[in-house]
Design a protein around this motif. Sequence first.
Motif, PDB file in Angstrom:
ATOM      1  N   GLU A  14       0.868  -1.214  -0.037  1.00 47.37           N
ATOM      2  CA  GLU A  14       0.004  -0.120  -0.031  1.00 47.37           C
ATOM      3  C   GLU A  14       0.730   1.248   0.091  1.00 47.37           C
ATOM      4  OE1 GLU A  14      -3.515   0.710  -0.161  1.00 47.37           O
ATOM      5  OE2 GLU A  14      -3.279  -1.333  -0.954  1.00 47.37           O
ATOM      6  N   ALA A  17       2.362   1.760  -3.406  1.00 48.57           N
ATOM      7  CA  ALA A  17       1.402   1.982  -4.473  1.00 48.57           C
ATOM      8  C   ALA A  17       1.318   3.478  -4.495  1.00 48.57           C
ATOM      9  CB  ALA A  17      -0.086   1.429  -4.183  1.00 48.57           C
ATOM     10  N   VAL A  18       1.258   4.176  -3.324  1.00 50.35           N
ATOM     11  CA  VAL A  18       0.843   5.447  -3.181  1.00 50.35           C
ATOM     12  C   VAL A  18       2.045   6.212  -3.405  1.00 50.35           C
ATOM     13  CG1 VAL A  18       0.142   7.505  -1.816  1.00 50.35           C
ATOM     14  CG2 VAL A  18      -0.910   5.343  -1.518  1.00 50.35           C
ATOM     15  N   THR A  68      -4.157  -3.009  -3.790  1.00 49.80           N
ATOM     16  CA  THR A  68      -4.174  -1.871  -4.344  1.00 49.80           C
ATOM     17  C   THR A  68      -5.275  -0.843  -4.058  1.00 49.80           C
ATOM     18  OG1 THR A  68      -2.689  -2.684  -6.097  1.00 49.80           O
ATOM     19  CG2 THR A  68      -3.027  -0.452  -6.085  1.00 49.80           C
ATOM     20  N   ALA A  70      -4.600   1.882  -2.022  1.00 48.55           N
ATOM     21  CA  ALA A  70      -3.808   3.201  -2.432  1.00 48.55           C
ATOM     22  C   ALA A  70      -4.680   4.387  -2.004  1.00 48.55           C
ATOM     23  CB  ALA A  70      -3.401   3.129  -3.880  1.00 48.55           C
ATOM     24  N   GLN A  96      -0.585   4.134   3.456  1.00 52.89           N
ATOM     25  CA  GLN A  96      -0.772   5.277   2.549  1.00 52.89           C
ATOM     26  C   GLN A  96      -0.572   6.595   2.542  1.00 52.89           C
ATOM     27  OE1 GLN A  96      -5.229   4.427   2.292  1.00 52.89           O
ATOM     28  NE2 GLN A  96      -4.977   2.293   1.566  1.00 52.89           N
TER      29      GLN A  96
END
Length: 275
Positions: A14, A17-18, A68, A70, A96
Motif C-alpha cells: 500500500e 502504491a501511493v 492496491t 492506495a 498510504q
Amino acid sequence: MTLQKKFLGELISECIAVVIIVLMGDSSAAMFFLYDPSPYKTAYWGLCIVWGLSVTTAIYVTGAVSGTHANPAVTLSLAIFRGFSWRKVPFYMAAQVVGGVIGAAGVYTLFAPVIDHFAAAHNIDRLHDGAAAGVFFTHPGDFVTPLHSFVVQIILTGLLLLGIFAITYEYNTMAPQANSSALMIGLLVAGIGASAGFLDGWAINPARDFGPRLFCYFAGWGTSALPSPGNYWWVPIAGPLIGGVAGAGIYQTLIRPFIPRNAPVVAVSSTDQSV
C-alpha cells in the motif's frame, strides 16, 4: 507465509502504491506548473493521463499483494460494503499516508532546483507565498471556495468509487475482463481529472493530498501546507472519505442488486483481491 508477514507485505505494498502515484502524478504537476512553456498547459489531457497511468502502474505492481487500495476512501468503502477487515483499516490508511510522504520526497529530490528557480524568478517564497505548492498538494481553483471544494470532492470521489465498485464486481458482465481493469481504473481517474480537475486539483484521495502536504510542512512550506490558506487542509480528507462511501453505497444499493448472479465471467480485479 505467516499472517504477520502477509500483513506486513500488504502494508508495504500500500505504501509503495501511493509512492508510485505521487511520484508520477506530482512530477507531471511539476511539469505543468514550473516550466514556461509548459508541456501540459495546452494539452491538459496529457497531465490527466499521467495521473491515470500512475494508478494503473500502482495496481499492476502491488495488486497481487494488497489489492492496491492506495486510497483511504477505497479502504473505508471496502470495509463498509465488501467485508474488508476493519482491523486493517487504520494500518492501511497510515501506510498510504506514509507513501504520500515518501512520494513527495522523491518529487522534491527530482525538482528541487527547478522549484528554487521558479520561486526566484517570480520573487516568491514557500512559507509566505506557497511557491510551487501546487506541485505537491491541491488548492481551490479560481472562483472556488473551500466549502464548494468540499462538495466537489464528495461528488468526484463518489464517481470514482462508483466506477471502481462496478469495474471490480465479479458478476458485472460489462466490466473489463482479466487484468485490463487496472487500465480502466486509471482511465477513470484521468477522466475525472479531465472533466473537473481545474476546480480544485481533483485530489479524490486523502493520502495523495495529505502525505505530500505533511512532507511540505517540514520542507519549508510551513503554514502554506498546514493548515494552508483558508484552513483548506481538511477538505481533501473529509470530502473523499464521505464521497467514496456515498458512491460505493449508490452502486451497492441501486445497481448491484439488479445484476444477475450467474457464474462469474470476469476475473476479480487487483483492486478487489484483498476482500
